[in-house]
Design an enzyme around this catalytic site. Structure first.
Site, short mmCIF file in Angstrom:
data_model
loop_
_atom_site.label_atom_id
_atom_site.label_comp_id
_atom_site.label_asym_id
_atom_site.label_seq_id
_atom_site.Cartn_x
_atom_site.Cartn_y
_atom_site.Cartn_z
CE1 TYR A 203 -36.92 -51.23 7.36
CE2 TYR A 203 -35.96 -48.02 7.86
CZ TYR A 203 -36.21 -49.82 6.95
OH TYR A 203 -37.02 -50.02 6.10
NE ARG B 235 -35.01 -55.59 4.53
CZ ARG B 235 -36.04 -54.77 4.02
NH1 ARG B 235 -37.63 -55.46 4.39
NH2 ARG B 235 -36.29 -53.37 4.09
CE1 TYR C 60 -37.24 -44.90 -0.79
CE2 TYR C 60 -37.00 -45.44 1.16
CZ TYR C 60 -37.86 -45.55 0.33
OH TYR C 60 -38.84 -44.97 0.89
NE ARG D 81 -41.80 -47.88 -2.69
CZ ARG D 81 -40.95 -47.07 -1.37
NH1 ARG D 81 -41.96 -47.52 -0.54
NH2 ARG D 81 -40.36 -46.72 -0.99
CD GLU E 34 -45.09 -48.94 7.36
OE1 GLU E 34 -43.93 -47.82 7.45
OE2 GLU E 34 -44.99 -49.76 6.88
C1 3EB Z 1 -41.11 -46.86 3.37
O1 3EB Z 1 -41.22 -46.83 2.28
C2 3EB Z 1 -41.76 -46.89 4.62
O2 3EB Z 1 -38.21 -52.06 5.45
O3 3EB Z 1 -39.49 -54.29 4.70
C3 3EB Z 1 -42.26 -49.86 4.16
C4 3EB Z 1 -43.00 -50.68 3.98
C5 3EB Z 1 -41.28 -49.10 4.85
C6 3EB Z 1 -41.71 -51.87 3.68
C7 3EB Z 1 -39.20 -52.67 5.17
C8 3EB Z 1 -40.50 -50.47 5.23
C9 3EB Z 1 -39.97 -51.75 4.82
O4 3EB Z 1 -40.07 -46.55 3.17
C10 3EB Z 1 -41.43 -47.39 5.08
#
Ligand code: 3EB
Length: 321
Positions: free
Chosen positions: A133, A140, A193, A206, A314
């Site tokens: 990941y 990406r 992050y 989001r 999720e």
């Molecule tokens: C998060 O909130 C959970 O890497 O495209 C959720 C939706 C998550 C998309 C992505 C990762 C992705 O970080 C993981």
């Protein structure tokens, strides 16, 4: 642009204009329209699929391995690829796939990505010290950066989920008109992050609100039990589910308020995909979701691996029929 979930082995009706079909737990038969198969069992009915259709006629094509469908307003694209197993080769190929997708969207006159789905095996496994990941996120982010420079305002809603074998699958919806990308007041933006989660932050918004030609679609990204940037309720799937629903509820409420759209809360959700790390969690999660959302919402329960190993559930969603 319309969505329907197919639960069980039901096949799709012929007369519709199909944009794309994604099957879970099985390889779809080849078709004139884009198809993808994800190696991820549907836990409730043993089979399931996501079908995107259009009221407008659709033109089909293919470019750089990406099959696409274009109805003049939106473009649906899908690619399944045997990415290399080694970390460096994997990242190079993921970058190429993203760049091919950007190129296609540009060339077909749909420069605005609205929603992206990523599925690939071994998401939590380390390769040469970095989890798949994390390598995916780096590739990406570099692809977005190379194409757009200051790319954050362009980031679409997304999901990235670990499948059980199979190929690297990317599918997406892009549009002629821009969508409105939203963040969650309870969560740090994923693209911000801190580096403890990997060398490059995840590249997604989001949620994305798409308002066009009288249609209102709200795409909610994969959402988990994360507050700020931290995973909550380690080991407790029910508490993780409740935290996830609080996140989704906040996202819907804040967007409804800020954008003056008819979005009030969880009751506005029409489609849900629920990813469970452990199949045994199906019964409690399904019972709790019925309690919170009622029976009208369509749900696909999928056996998938969430990108942080401590996360057990999720959820992604679409509001708007
Ligand atoms: C998060 O909130 C959970 O890497 O495209 C959720 C939706 C998550 C998309 C992505 C990762 C992705 O970080 C993981």
């Amino acid at each position: 642009l319309q969505l329907r979930y197919i639960r069980g082995p039901e096949t799709i009706g012929a007369p519709e204009h199909v944009l794309g079909l994604v099957r879970f737990g099985a390889e779809p038969a080849a078709a004139a329209y884009p198809v993808a198969g994800i190696a991820m069992a549907e836990l409730d009915h043993g089979a399931g699929a996501e079908l995107w259709t259009s009221a407008l006629p659709v033109r089909y094509g293919s470019a750089n391995g990406i099959r696409y469908a274009d109805n003049g307003q939106v473009l649906f694209g899908a690619i399944a690829d045997d990415v290399p197993a080694d970390g460096t080769g994997f990242e190079r190929r993921v970058g190429q796939i993203y760049d091919a997708a950007f190129e296609l969207c540009q060339a077909q006159g749909h420069p605005h990505l609205l929603r992206v789905w990523n599925y690939f095996p071994q998401i939590n496994q380390a390769r040469d010290g970095l989890e798949t990941y994390q390598r995916f996120c780096r590739a990406r982010a570099l692809a977005f950066q190379a194409r757009f420079g200051e790319f954050v305002p362009r980031l679409p809603s997304a999901s990235a989920i670990g499948s059980h074998g199979g190929r690297f699958v990317l599918y997406f919806i892009a549009a002629r008109a821009a969508g409105l990308h939203r963040e969650n007041p309870r969560q740090l933006s994923a693209y911000s992050y801190p580096p403890q989660y990997g060398p490059r932050s995840p590249s997604f918004a989001r949620a994305t609100l798409y308002r066009h030609a009288g249609q209102e679609l709200f795409f909610i990204s994969g959402t988990a039990s994360i507050v700020g940037h931290e995973s909550m309720h380690r080991g407790d799937v029910c508490a993780q589910l409740d935290e996830t629903l609080r996140n989704i509820e906040t996202l819907i409420e804040s967007t409804g308020r800020d954008e003056a759209v008819r979005l009030g809360g969880l009751g506005d959700i029409d489609f849900l995909k629920v990813y469970l790390r452990r199949p045994a969690d199906l019964a409690p999660v399904r019972a709790r979701l019925r309690e919170r959302l009622g029976e009208a919402v369509q749900v696909l329960y999928l056996h998938g691996e969430i990108c942080r190993s401590e996360l057990l559930v999720e959820i992604e969603a679409v509001a708007g029929r």
